[in-house]
Design a protein around this motif. Structure first.
Motif, PDB file in Angstrom:
ATOM      1  N   GLY A 111      -8.375   0.529   2.756  1.00 40.38           N
ATOM      2  CA  GLY A 111      -8.751   1.927   2.629  1.00 40.38           C
ATOM      3  C   GLY A 111      -8.043   2.643   1.510  1.00 40.38           C
ATOM      4  O   GLY A 111      -8.682   3.360   0.718  1.00 40.38           O
ATOM      5  N   TYR A 112      -6.735   2.463   1.419  1.00 33.87           N
ATOM      6  CA  TYR A 112      -5.990   3.166   0.378  1.00 33.87           C
ATOM      7  C   TYR A 112      -6.309   2.614  -1.010  1.00 33.87           C
ATOM      8  O   TYR A 112      -6.214   3.334  -2.007  1.00 33.87           O
ATOM      9  N   LYS A 113      -6.709   1.374  -1.067  1.00 38.57           N
ATOM     10  CA  LYS A 113      -7.129   0.822  -2.347  1.00 38.57           C
ATOM     11  C   LYS A 113      -8.402   1.523  -2.830  1.00 38.57           C
ATOM     12  O   LYS A 113      -8.559   1.824  -4.015  1.00 38.57           O
ATOM     13  N   LYS A 114      -9.326   1.823  -1.885  1.00 37.38           N
ATOM     14  CA  LYS A 114     -10.546   2.555  -2.250  1.00 37.38           C
ATOM     15  C   LYS A 114     -10.198   3.927  -2.807  1.00 37.38           C
ATOM     16  O   LYS A 114     -10.797   4.385  -3.790  1.00 37.38           O
ATOM     17  N   LEU A 115      -9.249   4.604  -2.176  1.00 38.07           N
ATOM     18  CA  LEU A 115      -8.821   5.913  -2.650  1.00 38.07           C
ATOM     19  C   LEU A 115      -8.240   5.813  -4.054  1.00 38.07           C
ATOM     20  O   LEU A 115      -8.571   6.611  -4.944  1.00 38.07           O
TER      21      LEU A 115
END
Length: 527
Positions: free
Chosen positions: A31-35
């Motif tokens: 998820g944080y990689k997508k952000l």
């Protein structure tokens, strides 16, 4: 059309916008990689003043602490800062009534910008902050004295240095440990609330790893039976049995995973490379160290355990003053543990072996993470020949001193560390059971989760073979630690940190006259 979409459409009339990015997309794997990838995709070297990056907080954030912002807002600020997007151009929409305060907090914690991100609060949306409850208790605030290299008091060496409890130059030790601040910290722990000062341990536990908190609770469980733990967090007297005193950051090495707070050599390098004098200016000078040492020596006669680290403790004059005080008062059977780079046994006219002969229970935890050229690269200034010579001297002159190796495992050294463990064991220099591991979580660009998948696949095979070898040689605890390393490596994809890895590696290689591709050729492709 929901209320978030309506507000986004209205903002598009007022600003030139990109997005929105919905923070609910941060839930789940990667998820944080997508952000981070979204922010990277909209980055520009210059933005118009009316440009805004729209972020929608369309789900309740996770809160592990009642006095810190949520996890996702923290990651948003960290990513924006890393990519160098000014907070001025980021606008966050949320039903969280505390959003302005949380954005101010993340700005102060994770950004150098003078302004925080812009908050757009929707008043008629419910946002119920849920504070998670955990087993948060740690015995150390009742029984431990820690003083950092800048004179700050913290619950322990693993604590977050952004939240000091006081400073030895300004406060009496007994005053600090009876203060309302520490009273509140203890009360929260007893009420199953996590405290922000101790986030490092909680994060390890969330990954299924054993933390220092767990180890110390096992080591000092007798405190629970000896003392009544007041639910209010109050204590009538502070009588520390475990001391960790680091009044200076003097160190002869520049380790890639370290910082100027713990190394005077790196502090000087940070000044030369980045113009940062924070570590240089915050360190105690010789006069301050001498004055404050007297406050600490009063606790030495009753200590049951002392942990020496640094800086490099064997280059610290205060370390030798404490040893001499222990000898003078006859407290020589206590437990003494070291974290040392083991590059020297001599301080001025003192050979530390002569002092160690007078103590019955000393354990050396040598910080050795690799061998040969990799050791020199990862811990700049290391001479592998001197390390092996010092081990031979220790074995011959102080055979009662227990020697172990405690290694920090990151993407730079994991392969060489396996080779070191096997070679020292097979050459009968050190039994494999005498090795232990610590995972590197910071700096983020040196963690194993940063590696591209092909490297993880390569290491997966190597580590599984090494785990089996450790078990065959009776090192079950080490095998379990290596399994934790393997689990952590696959726990997250942080390959978005590769840009930071390349930038800082090239910068330090040039400054130190080193070359990653020659010292660690298996990583050449990611550079």
């Amino acid at each position: 059309m929901n209320v978030f979409d309506k507000i986004v459409n209205n903002l598009k009339q007022e600003y030139k916008t990109v997005g929105p990015f919905y923070l609910s997309d941060c839930v789940g794997p990667h998820g944080y990689k997508k952000l981070h990838e979204f922010l990277q995709s909209v980055y520009q070297t210059e933005f118009d003043n009316n440009f805004r990056i729209i972020i929608v907080q369309d789900c309740v954030d996770h809160y592990d602490y009642d006095d810190l912002p949520g996890q996702t807002l923290s990651e948003l600020q960290k990513s924006a800062s890393k990519i160098d997007i000014s907070n001025f151009f980021v606008l966050v929409i949320s039903g969280n009534k505390d959003l302005p305060n949380e954005l101010t907090q993340v700005q102060k914690l994770y950004s150098s910008d003078e302004c925080s991100m812009q908050a757009y609060v929707i008043e008629d949306i419910e946002y119920d902050k849920i504070i998670n409850q955990y087993d948060a208790f740690c015995v150390l605030p009742w029984t431990h004295l820690y003083v950092g290299t800048d004179g700050n008091f913290l619950p322990c060496c693993q604590s977050d240095h952004q939240f000091p409890l006081g400073n030895i130059q300004d406060h009496d030790i007994d005053e600090v440990y009876k203060s309302d601040r520490l009273k509140t910290l203890r009360r929260k722990m007893l009420s199953n609330q996590r405290v922000k000062e101790c986030a490092s341990c909680y994060r390890r536990e969330d990954l299924g790893l054993q933390s220092s908190r767990i180890k110390h609770n096992l080591r000092w469980h007798s405190v629970l039976s000896r003392h009544f733990l007041d639910p209010s967090g109050s204590i009538t007297s502070f009588e520390p049995r475990y001391l960790d005193i680091r009044l200076n950051n003097i160190c002869n090495l520049k380790c890639r995973m370290c910082s100027g707070y713990f190394s005077s050599a790196i502090a000087q390098e940070e000044s030369e490379l980045f113009g940062s004098r924070l570590s240089l200016d915050s360190s105690l000078n010789g006069r301050q160290r001498k004055q404050n040492l007297e406050k600490i020596l009063a606790y030495v006669p009753h200590a049951e355990q002392i942990y020496f680290a640094g800086g490099e403790p064997l280059l610290s004059g205060e370390h030798y003053d404490i040893l001499k005080k222990l000898i003078d008062c006859g407290n020589t059977d206590l437990e003494i543990n070291y974290n040392t780079n083991f590059t020297t046994l001599q301080y001025r006219d003192i050979n530390v072996l002569d002092l160690w002969k007078q103590f019955s229970n000393i354990t050396i935890g040598a910080s050795l993470d690799a061998q040969g050229p990799v050791a020199k690269y990862v811990r700049h200034g290391t001479s592998w020949h001197i390390i092996e010579t010092n081990l031979d001297l220790l074995t011959r002159h102080c055979p009662h001193v227990k020697f172990t190796v405690t290694s920090s495992v990151g993407l730079l050294n994991v392969q060489s560390l396996v080779e070191l463990q096997r070679s020292w064991h097979t050459q009968h220099k050190l039994d494999i059971s005498k090795f232990s591991l610590n995972l590197i979580f910071e700096p983020a660009h040196l963690t194993l989760t940063v590696l591209p998948e092909q490297h993880k696949q390569r290491l997966d095979i190597m580590l599984k073979n090494h785990i089996a070898w450790c078990i065959q040689n009776g090192a079950n605890r080490l095998a379990e630690q290596w399994q934790n390393v393997l689990t952590y490596m696959w726990s997250n994809d942080s390959s978005h940190q590769l840009g930071e890895f390349r930038r800082l590696t090239r910068l330090m290689d040039h400054h130190r006259g080193e070359d990653l591709t020659k010292s660690i050729p298996e990583l050449q492709d990611i550079l």
